[in-house]
Design a protein around this motif. Structure first.
Motif, PDB file in Angstrom:
ATOM      1  N   ALA A 208       0.829  -1.203   0.000  1.00 14.02           N
ATOM      2  CA  ALA A 208       0.000   0.000   0.000  1.00 14.02           C
ATOM      3  C   ALA A 208       0.863   1.251   0.000  1.00 14.02           C
ATOM      4  N   PHE A 209       1.978   1.213   0.784  1.00 13.39           N
ATOM      5  CA  PHE A 209       2.866   2.364   0.829  1.00 13.39           C
ATOM      6  C   PHE A 209       3.622   2.532  -0.490  1.00 13.39           C
ATOM      7  N   ALA A 210       3.825   1.435  -1.205  1.00 14.47           N
ATOM      8  CA  ALA A 210       4.619   1.493  -2.442  1.00 14.47           C
ATOM      9  C   ALA A 210       3.800   1.946  -3.644  1.00 14.47           C
ATOM     10  N   GLN A 211       2.467   1.998  -3.506  1.00 16.38           N
ATOM     11  CA  GLN A 211       1.626   2.391  -4.633  1.00 16.38           C
ATOM     12  C   GLN A 211       1.684   3.906  -4.813  1.00 16.38           C
ATOM     13  N   PRO A 212       1.986   4.383  -6.022  1.00 16.47           N
ATOM     14  CA  PRO A 212       1.993   5.839  -6.241  1.00 16.47           C
ATOM     15  C   PRO A 212       0.612   6.438  -6.005  1.00 16.47           C
ATOM     16  N   VAL A 213       0.588   7.569  -5.311  1.00 17.49           N
ATOM     17  CA  VAL A 213      -0.680   8.276  -5.061  1.00 17.49           C
ATOM     18  C   VAL A 213      -0.705   9.620  -5.780  1.00 17.49           C
ATOM     19  N   GLY A 214       0.394   9.986  -6.403  1.00 13.97           N
ATOM     20  CA  GLY A 214       0.456  11.255  -7.113  1.00 13.97           C
ATOM     21  C   GLY A 214       1.841  11.474  -7.671  1.00 13.97           C
ATOM     22  N   GLU A 215       2.118  12.711  -8.065  1.00 17.69           N
ATOM     23  CA  GLU A 215       3.431  13.015  -8.627  1.00 17.69           C
ATOM     24  C   GLU A 215       3.773  14.483  -8.450  1.00 17.69           C
ATOM     25  N   VAL A 216       5.041  14.778  -8.593  1.00 18.86           N
ATOM     26  CA  VAL A 216       5.518  16.158  -8.587  1.00 18.86           C
ATOM     27  C   VAL A 216       5.263  16.730  -9.985  1.00 18.86           C
TER      28      VAL A 216
ATOM     29  N   PRO B 217       9.376   6.192   4.263  1.00 14.21           N
ATOM     30  CA  PRO B 217       9.654   5.486   5.527  1.00 14.21           C
ATOM     31  C   PRO B 217      10.794   4.489   5.377  1.00 14.21           C
ATOM     32  N   GLY B 218      11.788   4.606   6.232  1.00 17.99           N
ATOM     33  CA  GLY B 218      12.912   3.685   6.223  1.00 17.99           C
ATOM     34  C   GLY B 218      13.964   3.958   5.179  1.00 17.99           C
TER      35      GLY B 218
ATOM     36  N   ASP C 281       5.082   9.417   2.112  1.00 24.10           N
ATOM     37  CA  ASP C 281       6.175  10.305   1.708  1.00 24.10           C
ATOM     38  C   ASP C 281       6.133  11.623   2.475  1.00 24.10           C
ATOM     39  N   VAL C 282       7.323  12.094   2.848  1.00 25.07           N
ATOM     40  CA  VAL C 282       7.494  13.410   3.465  1.00 25.07           C
ATOM     41  C   VAL C 282       8.208  14.294   2.447  1.00 25.07           C
ATOM     42  N   ILE C 283       7.571  15.397   2.056  1.00 23.34           N
ATOM     43  CA  ILE C 283       8.085  16.270   1.009  1.00 23.34           C
ATOM     44  C   ILE C 283       8.585  17.558   1.650  1.00 23.34           C
ATOM     45  N   SER C 284       9.781  17.982   1.251  1.00 24.49           N
ATOM     46  CA  SER C 284      10.375  19.191   1.828  1.00 24.49           C
ATOM     47  C   SER C 284      10.886  20.101   0.719  1.00 24.49           C
ATOM     48  N   THR C 285      10.698  21.404   0.906  1.00 29.48           N
ATOM     49  CA  THR C 285      11.229  22.393  -0.026  1.00 29.48           C
ATOM     50  C   THR C 285      12.300  23.223   0.668  1.00 29.48           C
ATOM     51  N   SER C 286      13.210  23.786  -0.121  1.00 24.41           N
ATOM     52  CA  SER C 286      14.320  24.569   0.425  1.00 24.41           C
ATOM     53  C   SER C 286      13.915  26.018   0.631  1.00 24.41           C
ATOM     54  N   ASN C 287      14.885  26.804   1.064  1.00 26.87           N
ATOM     55  CA  ASN C 287      14.645  28.206   1.400  1.00 26.87           C
ATOM     56  C   ASN C 287      14.101  29.006   0.224  1.00 26.87           C
ATOM     57  N   ARG C 288      14.618  28.759  -0.984  1.00 22.44           N
ATOM     58  CA  ARG C 288      14.163  29.481  -2.170  1.00 22.44           C
ATOM     59  C   ARG C 288      13.376  28.582  -3.131  1.00 22.44           C
TER      60      ARG C 288
END
Length: 465
Positions: free
Chosen positions: A26-34, A46-47, A63-70
């Motif tokens: 379930a975690f490996a199934q794509p749920v969207g995209e960038v 995870p892991g 998934d945990v998504i992070s953006t940078s300062n700019r």
């Protein structure tokens, strides 16, 4: 150990391994995209270690998504939800399921801010989409909203000199205070959505009730209306002005079924602007309590047709048809039967009105301050801010909640447990230079304005290169 004993011993292990494999699948199934990424955007599963991502990279549950300062990013999920992640944002897709009958999603904003446009999940299961942030949880009923976890950055952004925009702040004219059974809101364009306690209503919308159901609508001027079972009640031309909502217009229509109404401040100050339409008749209200319902009216045996009945239980009303007007005093009932052109008082209130099970609104306590009250901030301190562009969100703290509709904004201070509805829309939300995800076009976006609002080209030349 016998073969049978060994099989028995292994059975729980097999089930545990199967469950683990199912969970991992379930975690490996794509749920969207960038769909767009500027600057450095990373995803951590995870892991696994974090990795940089770009346009087209898939996103999975967890998934945990992070953006940078700019940097900033736009992501699209499989149900049509689109989200813009602002700079310095950490956001996770904790749960996502868009299968028929299983629609649900849970997101988490760790820091930063998002601009969101929801898809099918919020439409098919309005109770199934949530966003957690700091000490709050937001129930997302759709459709377009922004959330910011502010430190000192939000107040600092006000110095950028951006173009000032605004949303109408008076769109929400009423809310559903009670919803029992099946209650639906029909928008002016015909789209429907389930209604519950706190659901905001705007001009042009209708409230429909199912069999054995009823709703109580609370208006800004403290009018209360019970919409009875199997009815439709439309807000045809309702607009309040003035600090106390004691001026404006209040024109509603009972399309079918019936309603029980206790008028508010507008009927006291401008009674000529308050009308209830039924068929071609108009109920002229003068500050009163009435029952207005459709029912069978018989002028003789086997000569019956639908009529509009009005009973007055407080004050007095006039039932007007063309140039005729019928005064209905306290305790009396009038009827208009268009087939037989009958406009008259009746000797007895019809039994279906006497037996009406939905409560009169004067017997229902409504917390108007919670539904419509606002708080004026001194500056923009740290905390969690939200604004709704379209739709409805429920903003929960640990000890209380508020509902936000189109044009409304809310705030939960750090260390507090109850959010407040704001009197003024936060400018850093209104004038956010980062794109609304449903309107984003990477071919036309002007990065200089986004990344350095109010600055000059030289400020960013090294970073843009």
């Amino acid at each position: 150990m016998s073969g049978r004993t060994q099989r028995r011993a292994l059975t729980p292990l097999i089930f545990a391994l199967a469950a683990a494999c199912f969970s991992l699948a379930a975690f490996a199934q794509p749920v969207g995209e960038v769909t767009y990424a500027h600057g450095l955007t990373s995803v951590q599963r995870p892991g696994e270690d974090a990795r940089f991502v770009q346009k087209g990279d898939k996103l999975n549950q967890g998934d945990v998504i992070s953006t940078s300062n700019r940097g900033f990013a736009v992501v699209s999920l499989k149900d049509g939800t689109k989200i813009t992640l602002r700079p310095n944002t950490t956001f996770s897709v904790d749960k996502f399921s868009h299968g028929a009958g299983e629609e649900s999603a849970r997101f988490r904003l760790v820091k930063g801010g998002v601009r969101a446009f929801t898809g099918l999940i919020s439409k098919r299961n309005p109770q199934g989409m949530q966003l957690a942030a700091r000490a709050a949880t937001m129930g997302i009923r759709g459709t377009s909203f922004d959330v910011r976890a502010c430190e000192g950055d939000c107040a600092e952004e006000l110095k950028a000199g951006r173009k000032k925009e605004g949303l109408p702040s008076d769109l929400v004219i009423a809310r559903v205070a009670v919803a029992l059974g099946t209650v639906t809101v029909v928008a002016a364009n015909g789209q429907t959505r389930p209604a519950g306690k706190g659901t905001p209503l705007v001009n042009g919308e209708s409230v429909r009730t199912g069999k054995g159901s009823h709703a109580i609508i609370a208006f800004r001027d403290q009018t209360k209306v019970t919409v009875t079972a199997e009815s439709e009640f439309k807000l045809e031309n309702v607009k309040f002005t003035g600090a106390k909502a004691d001026s404006g217009n209040f024109v509603v229509r009972i399309v079918r079924g019936g309603a029980r109404a206790l008028t508010g401040l507008l009927a006291k100050s401008q009674p000529e602007n308050v009308r209830v339409n039924m068929l071609t008749a108009v109920v002229g209200v003068r500050g009163t309590g009435i029952d207005a319902m459709f029912g069978l009216d018989c002028v003789a045996p086997n000569q019956c047709a639908q009529g509009a009945f009005v009973h007055t239980w407080e004050g007095a009303v006039a039932l007007e048809v063309g140039g005729r007007s019928l005064l209905i005093p306290l305790g009396q009932t009038g009827v208009f039967n268009p087939k037989f052109d009958r406009l008259t008082l009746v000797e007895r209130r019809p039994q279906f009105m006497i037996d009406e099970p939905a409560p009169r609104p004067d017997g229902i306590e409504v917390d108007f301050d919670n539904l419509f009250g606002v708080f004026r901030l001194d500056g923009y301190p740290t905390g969690l801010y939200a604004i709704v562009r379209d739709g409805h969100i429920e903003f929960f703290g640990s000890a209380g909640s508020i509902d936000l509709g189109p044009g409304e904004s809310g705030y939960l201070a750090d260390g507090q447990d109850t959010p407040v509805r704001l009197a003024d829309q936060p400018p850093f939300l209104l004038n956010d230079p980062y794109p609304l995800p449903d309107r984003f076009d990477e071919q036309t976006i002007r990065l200089l304005e986004v990344l350095n609002p109010g600055g000059s080209a030289g400020d960013l030349i090294c970073e843009v290169q």
